[in-house]
Design a protein around this motif. Sequence first.
Motif: not given
Length: 156
Positions: A44-66
């Motif tokens: 994927l060569l086009d910024g910022p995301c290779g030309g791919r549209k946003a998806m519904n998040p499937v991963v939960i990430v804890q802010a402030g945690e590793p």
Amino acid sequence: MKYILFGIVVLTVALCEAHLCLLNPHQRGTMNGINTAGANDCILLDGPCGGRKAMNPVVIVQAGEPFYVVFQKNLDHFNSTSPGKFVVSIGANSAEPSFQQVGMIADSNTTSLHLYTLNVTFPKMSTDHAVVQVTYVTNNPKAPPVFYQCADVLLA
């Protein structure tokens, strides 16, 4: 005519030289063929995301945690005279996201399909739907300057 054909061959080789796949969190789109060097879903060569549209998040990430971001150099393109780098950033899911770098790994003389793992900490943001971006900055005049992958995450 000979020079035109030569130029087309050089451009084709350059475009096939470096690919980047994002495994964790799961990149936008599919992961078809990622165990094969030169996979189409990893160039994927086009910024910022290779030309791919946003998806519904499937991963939960804890802010402030590793959190471990895992990505693959799908096709090797190491430049020993000016090594590139892989940059991990995060930004808000918006039409014009602004990304904040949270980690970086220098490119090295690793083989195609090499996996990188980077332990990062994502900051608290004013949104819960965030975009993790991994870029491969090649620093190689024979290749495109940057390859992109993004994944959508839910910040908790």
